[in-house]
Design a protein around this motif. Structure first.
Motif, PDB file in Angstrom:
ATOM      1  N   GLU A  96       0.917  -1.165  -0.068  1.00  0.00           N
ATOM      2  CA  GLU A  96      -0.282   0.137   0.101  1.00  0.00           C
ATOM      3  C   GLU A  96       1.248   2.059  -0.339  1.00  0.00           C
ATOM      4  N   GLU A  97       2.366   1.365   0.763  1.00  0.00           N
ATOM      5  CA  GLU A  97       3.043   2.199   0.714  1.00  0.00           C
ATOM      6  C   GLU A  97       3.237   2.299  -0.895  1.00  0.00           C
ATOM      7  N   TYR A  98       3.950   1.410  -1.266  1.00  0.00           N
ATOM      8  CA  TYR A  98       4.086   1.778  -2.361  1.00  0.00           C
ATOM      9  C   TYR A  98       3.727   1.868  -3.233  1.00  0.00           C
ATOM     10  N   TRP A  99       2.924   1.407  -3.043  1.00  0.00           N
ATOM     11  CA  TRP A  99       1.313   2.224  -4.166  1.00  0.00           C
ATOM     12  C   TRP A  99       1.309   3.287  -4.362  1.00  0.00           C
ATOM     13  N   PRO A 104       1.042   9.446  -5.800  1.00  0.00           N
ATOM     14  CA  PRO A 104       0.910  10.794  -4.836  1.00  0.00           C
ATOM     15  C   PRO A 104      -0.327  11.359  -5.146  1.00  0.00           C
ATOM     16  N   LYS A 105      -1.214  11.765  -4.421  1.00  0.00           N
ATOM     17  CA  LYS A 105      -1.555  12.732  -5.029  1.00  0.00           C
ATOM     18  C   LYS A 105      -1.729  14.094  -5.062  1.00  0.00           C
ATOM     19  N   ILE A 106      -2.719  14.182  -5.820  1.00  0.00           N
ATOM     20  CA  ILE A 106      -2.306  15.686  -7.663  1.00  0.00           C
ATOM     21  C   ILE A 106      -3.776  16.914  -6.499  1.00  0.00           C
ATOM     22  N   LEU A 233      -5.840  10.293 -14.558  1.00  0.00           N
ATOM     23  CA  LEU A 233      -4.899  11.724 -14.538  1.00  0.00           C
ATOM     24  C   LEU A 233      -3.931  11.409 -13.413  1.00  0.00           C
ATOM     25  N   GLU A 234      -4.577  10.512 -11.897  1.00  0.00           N
ATOM     26  CA  GLU A 234      -2.741  10.456 -11.323  1.00  0.00           C
ATOM     27  C   GLU A 234      -2.133   9.041 -11.745  1.00  0.00           C
TER      28      GLU A 234
END
Length: 244
Positions: A96-99, A104-106, A233-234
């Motif tokens: 989950e952290e890797y993903w 990251p949030k835009i 888009l992310e």
């Protein structure tokens, strides 16, 4: 159980590319985008009804770790094998952290800046044609998957597709060339209803600023689409600089 066995059990294929819905010729960017889309579908938070969601999500992380590593991908492409003893697959990590590190949030500003340069660009045209082929001319699928689009873009997309067909760059799918006008009208009516619903929700929540309005639009669209604009888009333009 090895990676291939896990893919076969969870995704019904041992081909890493097929799991992501791409081919061996896929670019790094296409692999990244497909990984995002498929992993988003099985993310435990988004698919709580699927008892195998967590395991699928973890296997997808391992799969992407292989295909995004030049040496591992070359080994897989040439020999159809992966180095199961490599730290990429044996090292315990929080997938989950890797993903989230990869995607990251835009911000709203990111979205607005992207839309200004994307609409009308050659990149948009290529994306539209790819979606045309993927959905075999079904305009409803094209509009549901395209970035930065609304119902008002349908005629512009149709012009792009017609030009490509006439130039011999794309096949003539009957679903597009022979579509009934009633279907087009039904899409427009549904889009108008959705827009009114979003505007009503905006008024109820007291949103006034342009940024708030855009966020509201994206949230509404995310509920109405299988793959939301924000999600695509992310995946396509997540912030640079994140390390694996």
């Amino acid at each position: 159980m090895g990676l291939f066995d896990q893919c076969r059990e969870l995704f019904k294929t041992a081909c890493l590319y097929e799991v992501l819905g791409i081919t061996k010729k896929a670019t790094d960017a296409e692999i990244r985008r497909s990984y995002y889309k498929v992993s988003l579908q099985v993310h435990p938070d988004r698919a709580p009804e699927d008892p195998g969601a967590t395991e699928k999500f973890q296997v997808l992380g391992k799969l992407y770790a292989v295909l995004s590593d030049k040496e591992q991908r070359r080994l897989y492409d040439e020999q159809g094998a992966v180095d199961e003893g490599d730290d990429l697959l044996t090292h315990e990590r929080c997938w989950e952290e890797y993903w989230r590190l990869l995607f990251p949030k835009i911000t709203v500003q990111d979205i607005q800046d992207f839309e200004r340069t994307y609409k009308g660009s050659e990149e948009e045209r290529e994306d539209v044609m790819q979606l045309y082929k993927q959905h075999q001319g079904q305009m409803v699928g094209i509009l549901a998957s395209a970035l930065c689009c609304s119902q008002e873009d349908e005629s512009r997309f149709a012009d792009i597709i017609h030009a490509a067909i006439q130039a011999g760059e794309a096949p003539s799918h009957p679903a597009f060339t022979q579509e009934d006008d009633r279907r087009k009208q039904a899409r427009k009516q549904k889009a108008d209803e959705e827009r009114k619903e979003a505007e009503e929700m905006q008024r109820e929540m007291g949103l006034r600023a342009e940024g708030d309005s855009l966020v509201m639009m994206l949230q509404q669209r995310q509920k109405l689409r299988e793959q939301s604009f924000l999600s695509d888009l992310e995946a396509k333009y997540s912030k640079k600089g994140a390390k694996k």
